[in-house]
Write a protein that holds these residues in place. Structure first.
Motif, short mmCIF file in Angstrom:
data_model
loop_
_atom_site.label_atom_id
_atom_site.label_comp_id
_atom_site.label_asym_id
_atom_site.label_seq_id
_atom_site.Cartn_x
_atom_site.Cartn_y
_atom_site.Cartn_z
N TRP A 88 0.83 -1.20 0.00
CA TRP A 88 0.00 0.00 0.00
C TRP A 88 0.87 1.26 0.00
O TRP A 88 0.60 2.21 -0.74
CB TRP A 88 -0.95 0.02 1.20
CG TRP A 88 -1.61 1.36 1.36
CD1 TRP A 88 -1.36 2.30 2.30
CD2 TRP A 88 -2.60 1.92 0.49
NE1 TRP A 88 -2.13 3.42 2.09
CE2 TRP A 88 -2.91 3.20 0.99
CE3 TRP A 88 -3.27 1.47 -0.64
CZ2 TRP A 88 -3.84 4.04 0.39
CZ3 TRP A 88 -4.20 2.30 -1.25
CH2 TRP A 88 -4.47 3.56 -0.73
N ASN A 89 1.90 1.27 0.83
CA ASN A 89 2.76 2.45 0.91
C ASN A 89 3.45 2.71 -0.43
O ASN A 89 3.57 3.86 -0.86
CB ASN A 89 3.79 2.30 2.03
CG ASN A 89 3.15 2.45 3.40
OD1 ASN A 89 2.15 3.14 3.56
ND2 ASN A 89 3.73 1.79 4.39
N GLN A 90 3.88 1.65 -1.10
CA GLN A 90 4.50 1.81 -2.42
C GLN A 90 3.48 2.31 -3.44
O GLN A 90 3.77 3.21 -4.23
CB GLN A 90 5.12 0.49 -2.88
CG GLN A 90 6.31 0.07 -2.07
CD GLN A 90 6.76 -1.37 -2.36
OE1 GLN A 90 6.05 -2.14 -3.00
NE2 GLN A 90 7.94 -1.72 -1.88
N PHE A 91 2.30 1.74 -3.43
CA PHE A 91 1.23 2.15 -4.34
C PHE A 91 0.84 3.60 -4.10
O PHE A 91 0.74 4.40 -5.04
CB PHE A 91 0.02 1.23 -4.15
CG PHE A 91 -1.18 1.60 -4.97
CD1 PHE A 91 -1.23 1.28 -6.32
CD2 PHE A 91 -2.26 2.26 -4.40
CE1 PHE A 91 -2.35 1.62 -7.09
CE2 PHE A 91 -3.37 2.60 -5.16
CZ PHE A 91 -3.41 2.28 -6.51
N GLN A 92 0.65 3.95 -2.84
CA GLN A 92 0.26 5.31 -2.48
C GLN A 92 1.32 6.33 -2.92
O GLN A 92 0.98 7.39 -3.46
CB GLN A 92 0.03 5.40 -0.96
CG GLN A 92 -0.43 6.75 -0.49
CD GLN A 92 -0.61 6.81 1.02
OE1 GLN A 92 -0.02 6.02 1.75
NE2 GLN A 92 -1.42 7.73 1.47
N ASN A 97 2.80 10.58 -6.55
CA ASN A 97 3.77 11.11 -7.49
C ASN A 97 3.09 11.51 -8.80
O ASN A 97 3.37 12.56 -9.37
CB ASN A 97 4.88 10.09 -7.74
CG ASN A 97 5.97 10.63 -8.62
OD1 ASN A 97 6.44 11.74 -8.44
ND2 ASN A 97 6.37 9.83 -9.59
N MET A 98 2.18 10.66 -9.26
CA MET A 98 1.48 10.97 -10.52
C MET A 98 0.47 12.10 -10.37
O MET A 98 0.29 12.90 -11.28
CB MET A 98 0.78 9.72 -11.05
CG MET A 98 1.75 8.67 -11.58
SD MET A 98 0.90 7.28 -12.37
CE MET A 98 0.20 6.43 -10.96
N LEU A 99 -0.20 12.16 -9.24
CA LEU A 99 -1.21 13.18 -9.02
C LEU A 99 -0.60 14.51 -8.56
O LEU A 99 -1.29 15.53 -8.61
CB LEU A 99 -2.23 12.71 -7.97
CG LEU A 99 -3.10 11.52 -8.35
CD1 LEU A 99 -3.99 11.13 -7.18
CD2 LEU A 99 -3.95 11.83 -9.58
N GLY A 100 0.61 14.46 -8.12
CA GLY A 100 1.24 15.65 -7.56
C GLY A 100 1.24 15.56 -6.06
O GLY A 100 0.38 14.92 -5.46
N SER A 101 2.20 16.17 -5.45
CA SER A 101 2.37 16.04 -4.00
C SER A 101 1.45 16.96 -3.21
O SER A 101 1.52 17.00 -2.00
CB SER A 101 3.82 16.33 -3.62
OG SER A 101 4.15 17.68 -3.95
N GLY A 102 0.62 17.71 -3.89
CA GLY A 102 -0.27 18.64 -3.18
C GLY A 102 0.25 20.04 -3.20
O GLY A 102 -0.43 20.98 -2.82
#
Length: 106
Positions: A88-92, A97-102
């Motif tokens: 989960w941590n790797q997936f998240q 990373n793809m969505l942007g870090s905020g």
């Protein structure tokens, strides 16, 4: 839009809840539904599968003249949960990373 939860992730959610305390089926279903859009009819097959894989065990306790079936995580289930958390941590991290870090782009 509702993001669908994979069976592996749902397994991890159930094991994660049971890592902290035992629950009977209905209460466990309610606990999962607090955070995820999961139907009641989905939960019992999940619990059967987790028990079949020996990640859960059950015991009965009397309650108002009836028995409640409680679910408890096994050591094997705890080991499985460690793996699910790692995945989960790797997936998240990849999705973030793809969505942007905020952070807002300048």
């Amino acid at each position: 839009m509702a993001i669908k939860m994979s069976s592996e992730l749902l397994d991890g959610c159930v094991l994660g809840i049971l890592e902290h305390q035992d629950y009977y089926g209905y209460a466990l279903t309610q606990r999962v539904q607090e955070s995820a859009d999961v139907s009641k009819s989905t939960m019992y097959p999940v619990l059967r599968r987790l028990k079949k894989n020996q990640w859960l065990t059950t015991y009965d306790k009397p309650y108002h003249g009836r028995n409640r079936r409680y679910y408890r995580i096994t050591q094997s289930g705890k080991d499985k949960l460690v793996g699910i958390k790692k995945e989960w941590n790797q997936f998240q991290a990849g999705i973030n990373n793809m969505l942007g870090s905020g952070e807002q782009d300048e």
